[in-house]
Design a protein around this motif. Structure first.
Motif, PDB file in Angstrom:
ATOM      1  N   VAL A 133      -9.904 -11.820  23.549  1.00  0.00           N
ATOM      2  CA  VAL A 133     -11.048 -12.722  23.080  1.00  0.00           C
ATOM      3  C   VAL A 133     -12.370 -12.384  22.581  1.00  0.00           C
ATOM      4  N   LEU A 134     -12.454 -12.617  21.489  1.00  0.00           N
ATOM      5  CA  LEU A 134     -13.393 -12.337  20.785  1.00  0.00           C
ATOM      6  C   LEU A 134     -14.490 -13.155  19.753  1.00  0.00           C
ATOM      7  N   GLY A 135     -15.617 -14.247  20.678  1.00  0.00           N
ATOM      8  CA  GLY A 135     -16.172 -15.039  19.798  1.00  0.00           C
ATOM      9  C   GLY A 135     -15.616 -16.643  20.368  1.00  0.00           C
ATOM     10  N   ASN A 136     -14.951 -17.199  19.593  1.00  0.00           N
ATOM     11  CA  ASN A 136     -14.326 -18.453  19.351  1.00  0.00           C
ATOM     12  C   ASN A 136     -13.200 -18.062  18.724  1.00  0.00           C
ATOM     13  N   ASN A 137     -12.394 -16.944  18.866  1.00  0.00           N
ATOM     14  CA  ASN A 137     -11.448 -16.540  18.867  1.00  0.00           C
ATOM     15  C   ASN A 137     -10.229 -15.936  19.492  1.00  0.00           C
ATOM     16  N   SER A 160       3.544 -19.998  26.448  1.00  0.00           N
ATOM     17  CA  SER A 160       3.035 -21.723  26.402  1.00  0.00           C
ATOM     18  C   SER A 160       1.428 -21.531  27.535  1.00  0.00           C
ATOM     19  N   GLN A 161       1.295 -20.888  28.579  1.00  0.00           N
ATOM     20  CA  GLN A 161       0.105 -20.345  29.630  1.00  0.00           C
ATOM     21  C   GLN A 161      -1.020 -20.182  28.738  1.00  0.00           C
ATOM     22  N   LYS A 162      -0.936 -18.872  27.598  1.00  0.00           N
ATOM     23  CA  LYS A 162      -1.684 -19.212  26.912  1.00  0.00           C
ATOM     24  C   LYS A 162      -2.545 -19.736  25.987  1.00  0.00           C
ATOM     25  N   LEU A 163      -1.599 -20.704  25.454  1.00  0.00           N
ATOM     26  CA  LEU A 163      -1.591 -20.919  23.968  1.00  0.00           C
ATOM     27  C   LEU A 163      -2.460 -22.702  24.990  1.00  0.00           C
ATOM     28  N   GLU A 164      -2.126 -23.123  26.300  1.00  0.00           N
ATOM     29  CA  GLU A 164      -2.597 -23.763  26.956  1.00  0.00           C
ATOM     30  C   GLU A 164      -4.253 -23.374  27.258  1.00  0.00           C
ATOM     31  N   GLN A 165      -4.038 -21.802  27.697  1.00  0.00           N
ATOM     32  CA  GLN A 165      -5.496 -22.155  28.071  1.00  0.00           C
ATOM     33  C   GLN A 165      -6.723 -21.771  27.439  1.00  0.00           C
ATOM     34  N   TYR A 166      -6.255 -21.766  26.188  1.00  0.00           N
ATOM     35  CA  TYR A 166      -6.976 -21.444  24.624  1.00  0.00           C
ATOM     36  C   TYR A 166      -7.358 -22.130  23.581  1.00  0.00           C
ATOM     37  N   LYS A 167      -6.333 -23.266  24.127  1.00  0.00           N
ATOM     38  CA  LYS A 167      -6.795 -24.435  23.252  1.00  0.00           C
ATOM     39  C   LYS A 167      -7.727 -25.203  22.826  1.00  0.00           C
ATOM     40  N   LYS A 168      -8.653 -24.577  23.609  1.00  0.00           N
ATOM     41  CA  LYS A 168     -10.033 -25.066  22.954  1.00  0.00           C
ATOM     42  C   LYS A 168     -11.178 -24.193  21.832  1.00  0.00           C
ATOM     43  N   ALA A 195       8.386 -24.476  17.881  1.00  0.00           N
ATOM     44  CA  ALA A 195       8.856 -25.338  18.955  1.00  0.00           C
ATOM     45  C   ALA A 195       7.095 -25.513  19.501  1.00  0.00           C
ATOM     46  N   LEU A 196       7.142 -24.317  20.161  1.00  0.00           N
ATOM     47  CA  LEU A 196       6.092 -24.266  21.058  1.00  0.00           C
ATOM     48  C   LEU A 196       4.669 -23.766  20.446  1.00  0.00           C
ATOM     49  N   LEU A 197       4.560 -23.950  18.872  1.00  0.00           N
ATOM     50  CA  LEU A 197       3.368 -23.452  18.655  1.00  0.00           C
ATOM     51  C   LEU A 197       3.114 -24.084  17.262  1.00  0.00           C
ATOM     52  N   SER A 198       4.032 -25.300  17.552  1.00  0.00           N
ATOM     53  CA  SER A 198       3.440 -26.391  16.525  1.00  0.00           C
ATOM     54  C   SER A 198       2.514 -27.288  17.237  1.00  0.00           C
ATOM     55  N   LYS A 199       3.009 -26.957  18.628  1.00  0.00           N
ATOM     56  CA  LYS A 199       2.011 -28.099  19.509  1.00  0.00           C
ATOM     57  C   LYS A 199       0.303 -28.002  19.093  1.00  0.00           C
ATOM     58  N   TYR A 200       0.262 -26.359  18.768  1.00  0.00           N
ATOM     59  CA  TYR A 200      -1.054 -26.619  19.098  1.00  0.00           C
ATOM     60  C   TYR A 200      -1.514 -25.871  17.462  1.00  0.00           C
TER      61      TYR A 200
END
Length: 269
Positions: A133-137, A160-168, A195-200
């Motif tokens: 993680v670097l700043g807002n990225n 899936s876990q990480k995309l949800e963790q960093y969804k904001k 399909a997973l990536l398309s949700k975020y």
């Protein structure tokens, strides 16, 4: 202590958290005020491949990346798989070349990086799947192979876990060696991952190696997938280079390839 000496003392282990996350060791300084983030991506060094000048390829790569870094600082470098060529005994020697880089660097496992999870972590200090993680990225690094060199989809459960963790987070950047869309003969049609990536909607870009002859950008469901040619090996584009990525203040991306000292294929995303 100068900057190079300081960087050499920062290991992945020193900034790796218990959950596999990596936090930045220091803030970057930017020479271009319009750029908020700048990094380099390369792949396919194939250290140890017979009948190739693999040592020269690695030395040329580190020299050229460092030269670019001295002109305009990189936050980090990513070597996106196929670091070695089949023999795990080359892994530590390949790392010694990357340790000459004057910025932090990250790695992913490719299909020629025949190492067990334990061997991989022993050399690099990180697991096969990890984040930074670097700043807002947020940056997600995933394996797409195994000890036998099989072509695999990225680990959907972990991503899936990480995309949800960093969804904001404002942006998520993903690095996997094997192309997870069947655009090329050597790609994998990882439909569940797609399909997973398309949700975020904050997935900003996916970076691939593996296909040495690919130097462009392809798009799937609105997400750009960026290729970086190769910096080693015995096939692919006529040049051995790397990709530079610059995130702008307006959150657009300016990206181009170095082949290896001339800028080509500039694009804005």
């Amino acid at each position: 202590m100068n900057r190079k000496e300081f960087l050499k003392q920062i290991s992945f282990a020193s900034i790796l958290l218990a959950d596999g996350s990596v936090i930045p060791a220091f803030a970057s300084d930017f020479s271009n005020k319009k750029t908020t983030l700048r990094f380099v991506v390369a792949s396919d060094g194939h250290f140890g491949q017979p009948k190739t000048e693999y040592k020269d390829f690695f030395n040329t790569f580190t020299h050229n990346v460092n030269s670019q870094h001295r002109q305009h600082k990189f936050d980090f470098c990513v070597i996106n798989g196929d670091i070695i060529h089949d023999d795990v005994n080359f892994l530590a020697t390949a790392k010694s070349h990357f340790d000459d880089l004057e910025m932090p660097y990250f790695v992913t496992q490719g299909n020629h990086d025949h190492a067990t999870p334990e061997q991989w972590e022993r050399v690099w200090g990180v697991p096969l799947n990890y984040d930074y993680v670097l700043g807002n990225n947020a940056f997600l690094f995933g394996t797409t192979s195994n000890l036998e060199g099989k072509y695999l989809s990225p680990d959907v459960e972990w991503f899936s876990q990480k995309l949800e963790q960093y969804k904001k987070k404002k942006n998520i950047f993903i690095f996997v060696h094997i192309t997870p869309v069947k655009w090329t003969d050597n790609g994998v049609d990882a439909k569940e991952f797609q399909a997973l990536l398309s949700k975020y909607k904050n997935v900003k870009a996916v970076f691939n190696g593996h296909d040495h002859d690919q130097e462009g950008i392809k798009t799937h469901e609105g997400i750009p997938y960026l290729f970086d040619s190769h910096f080693g090996g015995n096939w692919g584009t006529s040049y051995r280079g790397f990709r530079i990525v610059e995130l702008q203040k307006d959150n657009s991306i300016l990206t181009y390839l170095m082949n290896p000292t001339t800028k080509i294929n500039e694009a804005t995303l």
